[in-house]
Design a protein around this motif. Structure first.
Motif, PDB file in Angstrom:
ATOM      1  N   UNK A 115      42.994  10.309  -0.425  1.00  0.00           N
ATOM      2  CA  UNK A 115      42.411  10.803  -1.676  1.00  0.00           C
ATOM      3  C   UNK A 115      42.041  12.278  -1.552  1.00  0.00           C
ATOM      4  N   UNK A 116      42.360  13.049  -2.586  1.00  0.00           N
ATOM      5  CA  UNK A 116      42.125  14.491  -2.554  1.00  0.00           C
ATOM      6  C   UNK A 116      41.117  14.909  -3.608  1.00  0.00           C
ATOM      7  N   UNK A 117      40.217  15.811  -3.219  1.00  0.00           N
ATOM      8  CA  UNK A 117      39.219  16.360  -4.131  1.00  0.00           C
ATOM      9  C   UNK A 117      39.371  17.876  -4.177  1.00  0.00           C
ATOM     10  N   UNK A 118      38.968  18.461  -5.302  1.00  0.00           N
ATOM     11  CA  UNK A 118      39.052  19.920  -5.472  1.00  0.00           C
ATOM     12  C   UNK A 118      37.749  20.543  -4.991  1.00  0.00           C
ATOM     13  N   UNK A 119      37.815  21.497  -4.042  1.00  0.00           N
ATOM     14  CA  UNK A 119      36.593  22.083  -3.490  1.00  0.00           C
ATOM     15  C   UNK A 119      36.060  23.233  -4.333  1.00  0.00           C
ATOM     16  N   UNK A 120      34.809  23.581  -4.087  1.00  0.00           N
ATOM     17  CA  UNK A 120      34.207  24.796  -4.612  1.00  0.00           C
ATOM     18  C   UNK A 120      34.155  25.808  -3.478  1.00  0.00           C
ATOM     19  N   UNK A 121      34.782  26.953  -3.666  1.00  0.00           N
ATOM     20  CA  UNK A 121      34.810  27.977  -2.624  1.00  0.00           C
ATOM     21  C   UNK A 121      33.535  28.800  -2.708  1.00  0.00           C
ATOM     22  N   UNK A 122      32.743  28.754  -1.647  1.00  0.00           N
ATOM     23  CA  UNK A 122      31.511  29.538  -1.566  1.00  0.00           C
ATOM     24  C   UNK A 122      31.821  30.915  -0.992  1.00  0.00           C
ATOM     25  N   UNK A 123      32.626  30.926   0.052  1.00  0.00           N
ATOM     26  CA  UNK A 123      33.044  32.170   0.705  1.00  0.00           C
ATOM     27  C   UNK A 123      34.256  31.862   1.558  1.00  0.00           C
ATOM     28  N   UNK A 124      34.780  32.873   2.235  1.00  0.00           N
ATOM     29  CA  UNK A 124      35.903  32.634   3.139  1.00  0.00           C
ATOM     30  C   UNK A 124      35.507  31.700   4.268  1.00  0.00           C
ATOM     31  N   UNK A 125      34.203  31.624   4.537  1.00  0.00           N
ATOM     32  CA  UNK A 125      33.725  30.799   5.650  1.00  0.00           C
ATOM     33  C   UNK A 125      33.130  29.473   5.250  1.00  0.00           C
ATOM     34  N   UNK A 126      33.101  29.172   3.936  1.00  0.00           N
ATOM     35  CA  UNK A 126      32.460  27.911   3.538  1.00  0.00           C
ATOM     36  C   UNK A 126      32.995  27.404   2.205  1.00  0.00           C
ATOM     37  N   UNK A 127      33.204  26.087   2.144  1.00  0.00           N
ATOM     38  CA  UNK A 127      33.519  25.409   0.894  1.00  0.00           C
ATOM     39  C   UNK A 127      32.661  24.161   0.806  1.00  0.00           C
ATOM     40  N   UNK A 128      32.455  23.686  -0.421  1.00  0.00           N
ATOM     41  CA  UNK A 128      31.785  22.405  -0.629  1.00  0.00           C
ATOM     42  C   UNK A 128      32.692  21.535  -1.479  1.00  0.00           C
ATOM     43  N   UNK A 129      32.531  20.227  -1.329  1.00  0.00           N
ATOM     44  CA  UNK A 129      33.384  19.304  -2.079  1.00  0.00           C
ATOM     45  C   UNK A 129      32.636  17.992  -2.261  1.00  0.00           C
ATOM     46  N   UNK A 130      32.867  17.334  -3.389  1.00  0.00           N
ATOM     47  CA  UNK A 130      32.298  16.009  -3.622  1.00  0.00           C
ATOM     48  C   UNK A 130      33.264  14.975  -3.055  1.00  0.00           C
ATOM     49  N   UNK A 131      32.779  14.189  -2.101  1.00  0.00           N
ATOM     50  CA  UNK A 131      33.632  13.167  -1.493  1.00  0.00           C
ATOM     51  C   UNK A 131      34.081  12.173  -2.565  1.00  0.00           C
ATOM     52  N   UNK A 132      35.372  11.873  -2.621  1.00  0.00           N
ATOM     53  CA  UNK A 132      35.850  10.878  -3.594  1.00  0.00           C
ATOM     54  C   UNK A 132      35.457   9.479  -3.134  1.00  0.00           C
ATOM     55  N   UNK A 133      35.557   8.486  -4.011  1.00  0.00           N
ATOM     56  CA  UNK A 133      35.299   7.106  -3.573  1.00  0.00           C
ATOM     57  C   UNK A 133      36.284   6.707  -2.473  1.00  0.00           C
ATOM     58  N   UNK A 134      35.861   5.798  -1.608  1.00  0.00           N
ATOM     59  CA  UNK A 134      36.721   5.350  -0.518  1.00  0.00           C
ATOM     60  C   UNK A 134      36.356   3.953  -0.068  1.00  0.00           C
ATOM     61  N   UNK A 135      37.106   3.460   0.885  1.00  0.00           N
ATOM     62  CA  UNK A 135      36.878   2.141   1.456  1.00  0.00           C
ATOM     63  C   UNK A 135      36.089   2.296   2.751  1.00  0.00           C
ATOM     64  N   UNK A 136      35.173   1.380   2.992  1.00  0.00           N
ATOM     65  CA  UNK A 136      34.343   1.450   4.192  1.00  0.00           C
ATOM     66  C   UNK A 136      35.201   1.649   5.430  1.00  0.00           C
ATOM     67  N   UNK A 137      34.840   2.645   6.242  1.00  0.00           N
ATOM     68  CA  UNK A 137      35.609   2.985   7.431  1.00  0.00           C
ATOM     69  C   UNK A 137      35.729   4.484   7.568  1.00  0.00           C
ATOM     70  N   UNK A 138      36.436   4.917   8.580  1.00  0.00           N
ATOM     71  CA  UNK A 138      36.565   6.345   8.875  1.00  0.00           C
ATOM     72  C   UNK A 138      37.926   6.866   8.454  1.00  0.00           C
ATOM     73  N   UNK A 139      37.925   8.027   7.785  1.00  0.00           N
ATOM     74  CA  UNK A 139      39.171   8.665   7.346  1.00  0.00           C
ATOM     75  C   UNK A 139      39.209  10.091   7.882  1.00  0.00           C
ATOM     76  N   UNK A 140      40.413  10.641   7.989  1.00  0.00           N
ATOM     77  CA  UNK A 140      40.552  12.029   8.413  1.00  0.00           C
ATOM     78  C   UNK A 140      40.322  12.941   7.215  1.00  0.00           C
TER      79      UNK A 140
END
Length: 246
Positions: A115-140
């Motif tokens: 699943x892909x989400x669109x980030x908010x670019x804060x600077x060249x060194x930082x972005x923020x993003x809202x994690x999309x819904x997912x299934x319990x477990x670990x994802x890359x």
């Protein structure tokens, strides 16, 4: 003679379109000294796949009539990620995740597994993003920019907790009753409250949490647990009893 886009990955492979006049029969397109692969050509445009490169280079088109003036094209390196925080969140999604690194200014997407989400670019060194819904477990987690895609981080989805049983359901207002909370997805419990007040707790397993009831006011109070996956509350789950008097 415009060029679009005017930037791309240092590894090459960017589809670039150059527009102008008298471009029919283009025999070569150079990015600096490197030759690009022509994929389409009309009298007013040439489409190519950029070769690998670095920094800023001039792009020229060669036809039977000669070679054009150069247009600037900027190579961008793949992003480098330094940290991701937090690394755990609810499977319902919606948690704000911060990614720090370098080369993030052109970030267009952050993938959490499939699943892909669109980030908010804060600077060249930082972005923020809202994690999309997912299934319990670990994802890359991977970040895609004009310079390419970089992997290397993980994010763990946790299901929302449920609280089904509070036993015993009553005890003296003076506190001290050992109470067992039974439910699901309780492994990451970070807080337990009686009537809104935090109490010490021990996680026994994913279905059981043990607490000692604190002193309280006579009557029924709500019991709530908060985990990485959210919160669960049972209204009036524990009743404080008045002590005997003679």
């Amino acid at each position: 003679m415009p060029i679009s886009p005017n930037q791309g990955s240092s590894g090459g492979g960017t589809l670039v379109t150059i527009t102008g006049v008298n471009l029919a029969g283009a025999t070569a397109v150079h990015f600096g000294t490197r030759l690009a692969t022509i994929t389409a050509n009309t009298p007013t445009s040439v489409s190519v796949v950029s070769p690998s490169g670095s920094g800023a280079v001039g792009v020229t088109v060669t036809t039977a009539g000669g070679t054009s003036n150069p247009l600037p094209f900027y190579y961008i390196g793949a992003p480098f990620k330094q940290s991701l925080s937090p690394t755990v969140g609810p499977s319902a999604g919606g948690q704000t995740v911060t990614i720090n690194g370098t080369g993030l200014y052109t970030a267009t997407g952050v993938a959490f597994g499939a699943d892909t989400a669109v980030p908010t670019v804060v600077s060249d060194g930082q972005i923020t993003v809202l994690a999309p819904p997912g299934t319990a477990g670990t994802v890359s987690v991977s970040v895609t920019t004009a310079g390419g895609t970089n992997n290397g981080f993980s994010y763990t989805y946790v299901d929302a907790p449920t609280l089904t049983t509070v036993t015993p359901a009553q005890g003296p207002a003076s506190g001290g009753t050992s109470v067992t909370l039974i439910g699901t997805a309780l492994s990451s419990t970070g807080a337990v409250t009686f009537d809104g007040s935090p109490v010490p707790f021990t996680v026994i397993n994913g279905n059981v949490v043990s607490v000692i009831a604190p002193p309280g006011t006579v009557g029924a109070v709500d019991v709530a647990v908060t985990t990485d996956g959210g919160a669960a509350t049972v209204v009036g789950a524990f009743t404080y009893l008045a002590g005997p008097g003679i």
